[in-house]
Design a protein around this motif. Structure first.
Motif, PDB file in Angstrom:
ATOM      1  N   GLU A 111       0.625  -1.121  -0.301  1.00  0.00           N
ATOM      2  CA  GLU A 111      -0.046   0.280   0.042  1.00  0.00           C
ATOM      3  C   GLU A 111       0.930   1.256   0.090  1.00  0.00           C
ATOM      4  OE1 GLU A 111      -3.026   0.116  -0.591  1.00  0.00           O
ATOM      5  OE2 GLU A 111      -3.098  -1.973  -0.504  1.00  0.00           O
ATOM      6  N   ALA A 112       2.098   1.223   0.853  1.00  0.00           N
ATOM      7  CA  ALA A 112       2.681   2.316   0.251  1.00  0.00           C
ATOM      8  C   ALA A 112       4.351   2.963   0.126  1.00  0.00           C
ATOM      9  CB  ALA A 112       3.464   2.241   2.753  1.00  0.00           C
ATOM     10  N   GLY A 113       4.028   1.705  -0.143  1.00  0.00           N
ATOM     11  CA  GLY A 113       5.224   1.559  -1.673  1.00  0.00           C
ATOM     12  C   GLY A 113       5.254   2.515  -2.496  1.00  0.00           C
ATOM     13  N   LEU A 114       3.921   2.519  -2.656  1.00  0.00           N
ATOM     14  CA  LEU A 114       4.031   3.649  -4.211  1.00  0.00           C
ATOM     15  C   LEU A 114       4.854   5.022  -3.645  1.00  0.00           C
ATOM     16  CD1 LEU A 114       0.597   2.940  -5.563  1.00  0.00           C
ATOM     17  CD2 LEU A 114       2.838   2.299  -6.333  1.00  0.00           C
ATOM     18  N   LEU A 115       4.833   5.336  -2.271  1.00  0.00           N
ATOM     19  CA  LEU A 115       5.242   6.956  -2.156  1.00  0.00           C
ATOM     20  C   LEU A 115       6.707   7.282  -2.734  1.00  0.00           C
ATOM     21  CD1 LEU A 115       2.743   6.822   1.906  1.00  0.00           C
ATOM     22  CD2 LEU A 115       1.940   7.995  -1.088  1.00  0.00           C
ATOM     23  N   VAL A 116       7.467   5.581  -2.575  1.00  0.00           N
ATOM     24  CA  VAL A 116       8.245   5.863  -2.643  1.00  0.00           C
ATOM     25  C   VAL A 116       8.396   6.097  -4.134  1.00  0.00           C
ATOM     26  CG1 VAL A 116      10.744   4.674  -3.366  1.00  0.00           C
ATOM     27  CG2 VAL A 116       9.178   3.925  -1.339  1.00  0.00           C
ATOM     28  N   PHE A 117       8.107   5.992  -5.332  1.00  0.00           N
ATOM     29  CA  PHE A 117       8.311   6.710  -6.317  1.00  0.00           C
ATOM     30  C   PHE A 117       7.483   7.873  -6.179  1.00  0.00           C
ATOM     31  CE2 PHE A 117       7.159   1.494  -7.335  1.00  0.00           C
ATOM     32  CZ  PHE A 117       8.112   1.847  -8.584  1.00  0.00           C
ATOM     33  N   VAL A 118       6.275   8.623  -5.600  1.00  0.00           N
ATOM     34  CA  VAL A 118       6.351   9.618  -6.062  1.00  0.00           C
ATOM     35  C   VAL A 118       7.666  10.601  -5.246  1.00  0.00           C
ATOM     36  CG1 VAL A 118       4.618  11.330  -4.356  1.00  0.00           C
ATOM     37  CG2 VAL A 118       3.654   9.621  -5.104  1.00  0.00           C
ATOM     38  N   ALA A 119       8.373  10.175  -3.931  1.00  0.00           N
ATOM     39  CA  ALA A 119       9.342  10.536  -3.025  1.00  0.00           C
ATOM     40  C   ALA A 119      10.378  11.082  -5.101  1.00  0.00           C
ATOM     41  CB  ALA A 119      10.026  10.263  -2.771  1.00  0.00           C
ATOM     42  N   LEU A 120      10.114   9.581  -5.598  1.00  0.00           N
ATOM     43  CA  LEU A 120      11.415   9.806  -6.504  1.00  0.00           C
ATOM     44  C   LEU A 120      11.326  11.380  -7.857  1.00  0.00           C
ATOM     45  CD1 LEU A 120      12.735   5.642  -6.764  1.00  0.00           C
ATOM     46  CD2 LEU A 120      14.081   7.538  -6.130  1.00  0.00           C
ATOM     47  N   PHE A 121       9.649  10.838  -7.818  1.00  0.00           N
ATOM     48  CA  PHE A 121       9.729  12.458  -9.258  1.00  0.00           C
ATOM     49  C   PHE A 121       9.782  12.924  -8.622  1.00  0.00           C
ATOM     50  CE2 PHE A 121       5.918   8.826 -10.432  1.00  0.00           C
ATOM     51  CZ  PHE A 121       6.718   8.290 -11.621  1.00  0.00           C
ATOM     52  N   VAL A 122       9.503  13.905  -7.658  1.00  0.00           N
ATOM     53  CA  VAL A 122       9.972  14.961  -6.413  1.00  0.00           C
ATOM     54  C   VAL A 122      11.889  15.082  -6.256  1.00  0.00           C
ATOM     55  CG1 VAL A 122       9.671  16.556  -3.979  1.00  0.00           C
ATOM     56  CG2 VAL A 122       7.288  15.170  -4.877  1.00  0.00           C
ATOM     57  N   ALA A 123      11.679  14.721  -6.438  1.00  0.00           N
ATOM     58  CA  ALA A 123      13.659  14.666  -6.885  1.00  0.00           C
ATOM     59  C   ALA A 123      14.173  14.722  -7.979  1.00  0.00           C
ATOM     60  CB  ALA A 123      14.552  13.231  -5.965  1.00  0.00           C
ATOM     61  N   GLY A 124      13.437  13.866  -8.851  1.00  0.00           N
ATOM     62  CA  GLY A 124      13.842  13.839 -10.430  1.00  0.00           C
ATOM     63  C   GLY A 124      13.523  15.557 -10.820  1.00  0.00           C
ATOM     64  N   TRP A 125      11.867  16.104  -9.718  1.00  0.00           N
ATOM     65  CA  TRP A 125      11.865  17.106 -10.634  1.00  0.00           C
ATOM     66  C   TRP A 125      12.855  18.147 -10.551  1.00  0.00           C
ATOM     67  CZ3 TRP A 125      10.051  20.282  -6.804  1.00  0.00           C
ATOM     68  CH2 TRP A 125       9.774  21.620  -6.498  1.00  0.00           C
ATOM     69  N   TRP A 126      12.829  18.242  -8.962  1.00  0.00           N
ATOM     70  CA  TRP A 126      14.325  18.998  -8.509  1.00  0.00           C
ATOM     71  C   TRP A 126      15.608  19.409  -9.076  1.00  0.00           C
ATOM     72  CZ3 TRP A 126      13.359  23.188  -4.978  1.00  0.00           C
ATOM     73  CH2 TRP A 126      14.107  23.693  -4.378  1.00  0.00           C
ATOM     74  N   ARG A 127      15.450  17.795  -9.094  1.00  0.00           N
ATOM     75  CA  ARG A 127      17.199  18.256 -10.269  1.00  0.00           C
ATOM     76  C   ARG A 127      17.278  18.578 -11.648  1.00  0.00           C
ATOM     77  NH1 ARG A 127      19.690  14.523 -13.724  1.00  0.00           N
ATOM     78  NH2 ARG A 127      22.265  14.547 -13.344  1.00  0.00           N
ATOM     79  N   ALA A 128      15.399  18.664 -12.003  1.00  0.00           N
ATOM     80  CA  ALA A 128      15.540  19.251 -13.595  1.00  0.00           C
ATOM     81  C   ALA A 128      15.010  20.214 -13.841  1.00  0.00           C
ATOM     82  CB  ALA A 128      14.612  18.107 -14.437  1.00  0.00           C
ATOM     83  N   ARG A 129      15.175  21.406 -12.442  1.00  0.00           N
ATOM     84  CA  ARG A 129      14.968  22.793 -12.111  1.00  0.00           C
ATOM     85  C   ARG A 129      16.329  23.421 -13.176  1.00  0.00           C
ATOM     86  NH1 ARG A 129      14.836  24.941  -7.765  1.00  0.00           N
ATOM     87  NH2 ARG A 129      13.399  26.372  -8.477  1.00  0.00           N
ATOM     88  N   ARG A 130      17.195  22.193 -12.672  1.00  0.00           N
ATOM     89  CA  ARG A 130      18.894  22.951 -12.802  1.00  0.00           C
ATOM     90  C   ARG A 130      19.112  22.910 -14.639  1.00  0.00           C
ATOM     91  NH1 ARG A 130      20.773  26.506 -10.167  1.00  0.00           N
ATOM     92  NH2 ARG A 130      19.931  26.972  -7.768  1.00  0.00           N
ATOM     93  N   ASP A 131      18.064  21.925 -15.392  1.00  0.00           N
ATOM     94  CA  ASP A 131      18.594  21.399 -16.185  1.00  0.00           C
ATOM     95  C   ASP A 131      18.056  22.130 -17.507  1.00  0.00           C
ATOM     96  OD1 ASP A 131      19.660  18.928 -17.890  1.00  0.00           O
ATOM     97  OD2 ASP A 131      19.352  17.695 -16.918  1.00  0.00           O
ATOM     98  N   SER A 132      18.166  21.475 -18.642  1.00  0.00           N
ATOM     99  CA  SER A 132      17.987  21.488 -19.871  1.00  0.00           C
ATOM    100  C   SER A 132      16.598  21.534 -19.689  1.00  0.00           C
ATOM    101  CB  SER A 132      18.577  21.682 -20.698  1.00  0.00           C
ATOM    102  OG  SER A 132      17.628  20.162 -20.976  1.00  0.00           O
ATOM    103  N   PRO A 133      15.640  22.583 -20.984  1.00  0.00           N
ATOM    104  CA  PRO A 133      14.163  22.119 -21.162  1.00  0.00           C
ATOM    105  C   PRO A 133      13.297  20.965 -21.391  1.00  0.00           C
ATOM    106  CG  PRO A 133      15.053  24.644 -22.448  1.00  0.00           C
ATOM    107  CD  PRO A 133      16.557  23.466 -22.264  1.00  0.00           C
ATOM    108  N   HIS A 134      14.408  20.352 -22.690  1.00  0.00           N
ATOM    109  CA  HIS A 134      14.656  19.022 -22.187  1.00  0.00           C
ATOM    110  C   HIS A 134      14.405  18.109 -21.474  1.00  0.00           C
ATOM    111  CE1 HIS A 134      15.579  15.462 -24.181  1.00  0.00           C
ATOM    112  NE2 HIS A 134      14.854  15.446 -25.396  1.00  0.00           N
ATOM    113  N   ALA A 135      15.321  18.159 -20.539  1.00  0.00           N
ATOM    114  CA  ALA A 135      15.367  17.252 -19.954  1.00  0.00           C
ATOM    115  C   ALA A 135      14.298  17.600 -18.706  1.00  0.00           C
ATOM    116  CB  ALA A 135      16.709  17.427 -18.794  1.00  0.00           C
ATOM    117  N   PHE A 136      13.799  18.869 -18.299  1.00  0.00           N
ATOM    118  CA  PHE A 136      13.264  19.083 -17.249  1.00  0.00           C
ATOM    119  C   PHE A 136      11.484  19.036 -18.163  1.00  0.00           C
ATOM    120  CE2 PHE A 136       9.340  21.528 -16.026  1.00  0.00           C
ATOM    121  CZ  PHE A 136       9.802  21.806 -14.429  1.00  0.00           C
ATOM    122  N   ALA A 137      11.316  18.223 -19.554  1.00  0.00           N
ATOM    123  CA  ALA A 137      10.286  17.962 -19.855  1.00  0.00           C
ATOM    124  C   ALA A 137       9.569  16.925 -19.772  1.00  0.00           C
ATOM    125  CB  ALA A 137      10.314  18.013 -21.905  1.00  0.00           C
ATOM    126  N   ILE A 138      10.884  15.666 -19.489  1.00  0.00           N
ATOM    127  CA  ILE A 138      11.046  14.619 -19.622  1.00  0.00           C
ATOM    128  C   ILE A 138      10.649  14.056 -18.031  1.00  0.00           C
ATOM    129  CG2 ILE A 138      12.129  12.742 -18.988  1.00  0.00           C
ATOM    130  CD1 ILE A 138      13.326  13.688 -22.112  1.00  0.00           C
TER     131      ILE A 138
END
Length: 213
Positions: free
Chosen positions: A32-59
């Motif tokens: 039930e709670a394991g999906l929250l790990v993927f949510v956290a990884l999505f947030v980390a990916g977005w945060w990292r992409a804020r300082r990346d190219s528009p193409h990387a941010f888009a993905i």
């Protein structure tokens, strides 16, 4: 449902009841709670992409959106197939470790497996090396749904496949327009938008050695 599929379901649920209590409790929590790990990884990916190219941010921005599309496709397919949950349909099976969902909450495909498969692929598209983390997590999520007794094996296999295919298609189709949108939005003056989009990559500073005359 085939006899072999029901037999495999019984084998897995019987095995689940033979495991230690801490394993059973961990499976109930993870499923039930394991999906929250993927949510956290999505947030980390977005945060990292804020300082990346528009193409990387888009993905990075498309990753959770593609996963949401995969979930909707899973729900539509559930409503069309209307397969009963194995915790009610399989005679002689062990009692499910998790509460059996009510009638009308259909079994095929597994929403959890669909989301896990979609998330694993989407995050790997954001950063390829993440596949070594996300793929095992997705497989563990899929197996846990059978382990706790709420899905057949074919439900979770279909969910993983559906999530993968929908995500690949959604990211492929959406990357170009999302890249253009990300590039345009980074020029906006609204503080909230600029914070969400991030500053983009740092400018390259060139240090040239002055020429002596």
């Amino acid at each position: 449902m085939t006899f072999e599929n029901a037999a495999l379901y019984r084998d897995i649920t019987d095995f689940a009841h033979d495991t230690p209590m801490w394993v059973q409790h961990g499976a109930r929590t993870w499923t039930e709670a394991g999906l929250l790990v993927f949510v956290a990884l999505f947030v980390a990916g977005w945060w990292r992409a804020r300082r990346d190219s528009p193409h990387a941010f888009a993905i990075a921005a498309l990753a959770p959106l593609a996963t949401a599309v995969a979930y909707v496709c899973s729900e539509v397919l559930k409503s069309a197939v209307t397969e009963e949950r194995p915790c009610r349909a399989v005679a002689g099976a062990a009692v499910s470790l998790a509460a059996c969902p009510p009638h009308g909450d259909w079994s095929f495909p597994s929403n959890h497996a669909t989301i896990a498969g979609a998330s694993a692929v989407a995050l790997a598209l954001v950063r390829r090396t993440l596949l070594w983390l996300t793929a095992p997590l997705a497989l563990l999520m899929a197996f846990s749904r059978v382990f706790v007794g709420v899905h057949y094996p074919h439900d979770v296999l279909a969910g993983l496949g559906l999530g993968t295919l929908v995500t690949l298609a959604a990211v492929r189709l959406g990357t170009a327009p999302m890249t253009r949108l990300a590039g345009a939005m980074r020029t906006w003056s609204a503080p909230a938008v600029r914070w969400v989009m991030g500053p983009g990559p740092a400018p390259i500073v060139s240090y040239e050695t002055p020429v002596r005359r």
